[in-house]
Write an enzyme that holds these catalytic residues in place. Structure first.
Site, PDB file in Angstrom:
ATOM      1  CG  HIS A  61      34.398  55.445  69.020  1.00  8.57           C
ATOM      2  ND1 HIS A  61      33.292  55.214  69.811  1.00  8.57           N
ATOM      3  CD2 HIS A  61      34.127  54.870  67.825  1.00  8.57           C
ATOM      4  CE1 HIS A  61      32.394  54.524  69.127  1.00  8.57           C
ATOM      5  NE2 HIS A  61      32.873  54.309  67.914  1.00  8.57           N
ATOM      6  N   PRO A  62      36.384  58.792  71.302  1.00  6.00           N
ATOM      7  CG  PRO A  62      35.467  59.159  73.432  1.00  6.00           C
ATOM      8  CD  PRO A  62      35.089  58.787  72.011  1.00  6.00           C
ATOM      9  CD  GLU A  77      23.797  57.590  78.319  1.00  3.66           C
ATOM     10  OE1 GLU A  77      23.662  56.732  77.413  1.00  3.66           O
ATOM     11  OE2 GLU A  77      22.921  58.434  78.586  1.00  3.66           O
ATOM     12  CG  PHE A 108      41.922  49.821  73.046  1.00  2.00           C
ATOM     13  CD1 PHE A 108      42.191  48.578  72.489  1.00  2.00           C
ATOM     14  CD2 PHE A 108      41.217  49.870  74.243  1.00  2.00           C
ATOM     15  CE1 PHE A 108      41.784  47.410  73.112  1.00  2.00           C
ATOM     16  CE2 PHE A 108      40.794  48.707  74.876  1.00  2.00           C
ATOM     17  CZ  PHE A 108      41.083  47.479  74.303  1.00  2.00           C
ATOM     18  CB  ILE A 110      37.167  48.041  74.224  1.00  2.00           C
ATOM     19  CG1 ILE A 110      36.618  46.851  75.021  1.00  2.00           C
ATOM     20  CG2 ILE A 110      37.317  49.273  75.079  1.00  2.00           C
ATOM     21  CD1 ILE A 110      37.575  46.352  76.097  1.00  2.00           C
ATOM     22  CB  ALA A 112      33.944  50.660  77.713  1.00  2.00           C
TER      23      ALA A 112
END
Length: 331
Positions: A61-62, A77, A108, A110, A112
């Protein structure tokens, strides 16, 4: 009836970056429905993928709020609501992302979707205060939410395994309608795409795991504790236990037994049911075999499940060292 969905490891890697998770999901397919895929995903992610697999998925993930062209379409998205962040909020988010990564060693995590930049920033600051082991589990739960949403997208966009039977137009239409109904029910169960409550799934139970689970971590070594015997029991007469006047402790009824695996997680300790009976429960760990020179040869944790908590999940881990132990209620 909808045709089954056959997933390759490459398909699943679009959903979750853990190679172990992808291989296990591909091996478990084809799936008759999205609900079946979600059940398998939760079981595999929580019980079969180890910490290294979790970290591998996180690394795919970025950083939250990243706008690089290399960010995947799905990530863009999912983070679309963050695009309206002010310059000051975006800068603060970047600074806290760096602080978080320095403390915990991973990005981190999450879910989003639908969250604004101030909401994400507030959650990042709140979770920054967590202990590393607590935050690792929180991040894993967020990764699971993202995985579930991406599985729904995958099911809505990918072709299914062709049926071996000849079906007329009406049947094909019914199959398409059934798929839309399943996906819509999954997404519609959430007040927003990443609500704190996990989406409900169909089947014999709305749960994908037993109401009570545990794992053991060796805090002296900084690693999972494998090979520890675990017993789960329930007290038959809660009033007698509360009074402490009953010296007969034969009232504990065994619900299940297991041994922790290489990731420190126990196997299934009780049946998967929608609602657990309220009362007092005890999880006991035979730590002598694991740590013969330790001060605590046996650890028991007693906790209460109240009438209004019977539909909740109770994760009761043991954080163990030779001369101390602690626990907490996790998710």
């Amino acid at each position: 009836m909808a045709a089954p969905m056959l997933l390759s490891a490459e398909d699943v890697l679009r959903v979750n970056g853990s190679r172990r998770f992808a291989a296990a999901m591909a091996a478990a397919s084809p799936f008759a429905s999205l609900a079946d895929a979600l059940l398998a995903a939760r079981r595999i992610w929580l019980n079969e993928v180890d910490v290294n697999g979790w970290l591998e998925a996180f690394a795919a993930h970025p950083a939250i709020g990243t706008t690089s062209p290399s960010v995947s379409k799905w990530s863009k998205e999912e983070q679309s609501a963050l695009s309206t962040a002010t310059d000051s909020t975006a800068q603060e988010l970047a600074e806290w992302n760096a602080r978080y990564r320095e403390k915990f060693g991973f990005v981190f995590m999450i879910c989003a979707s639908g969250r604004t930049a101030p909401e994400v920033l507030a959650e990042l600051k709140r979770r920054y205060t967590n202990r590393p082991i607590v935050e690792l589990e929180a991040a894993a739960q967020e990764e699971l939410k993202i995985t579930e949403l991406r599985l729904a997208k995958l099911f809505s966009s990918e072709p299914t395994v062709p049926s071996t039977t000849t079906e007329g137009p009406a049947t094909q239409s019914d199959k398409a309608a059934d798929r839309i109904r399943i996906i819509g029910a999954h997404l519609g169960a959430l007040p927003q795409p990443c609500a704190n409550k996990a989406p409900e799934i169909t089947g014999s139970s709305n749960r994908s795991r037993p109401p009570i689970t545990t794992h053991v971590l060796d805090t002296a070594r900084g690693s999972p504790a494998s090979g520890i015997e675990v017993h789960l029991e329930m007290w038959k007469d809660s009033s007698a236990l509360l009074s402490f006047s009953n010296k007969d402790f034969s009232g504990w009824a065994t619900l299940g037994y297991s041994v922790t695996n290489n990731d420190g997680r126990s196997g299934q300790l009780m049946d998967i049911v929608d609602n657990i009976a309220p009362g007092f429960y005890r999880i006991s760990f035979n730590t002598r075999k694991y740590s013969p020179a330790g001060f605590f040869p046996y650890v028991s944790i007693i906790f209460e499940i109240k009438e209004n908590q019977t539909a909740e999940h109770f994760h009761v881990p043991l954080l163990h060292s030779p001369f101390s132990f602690t626990t907490y209620r996790g998710s």
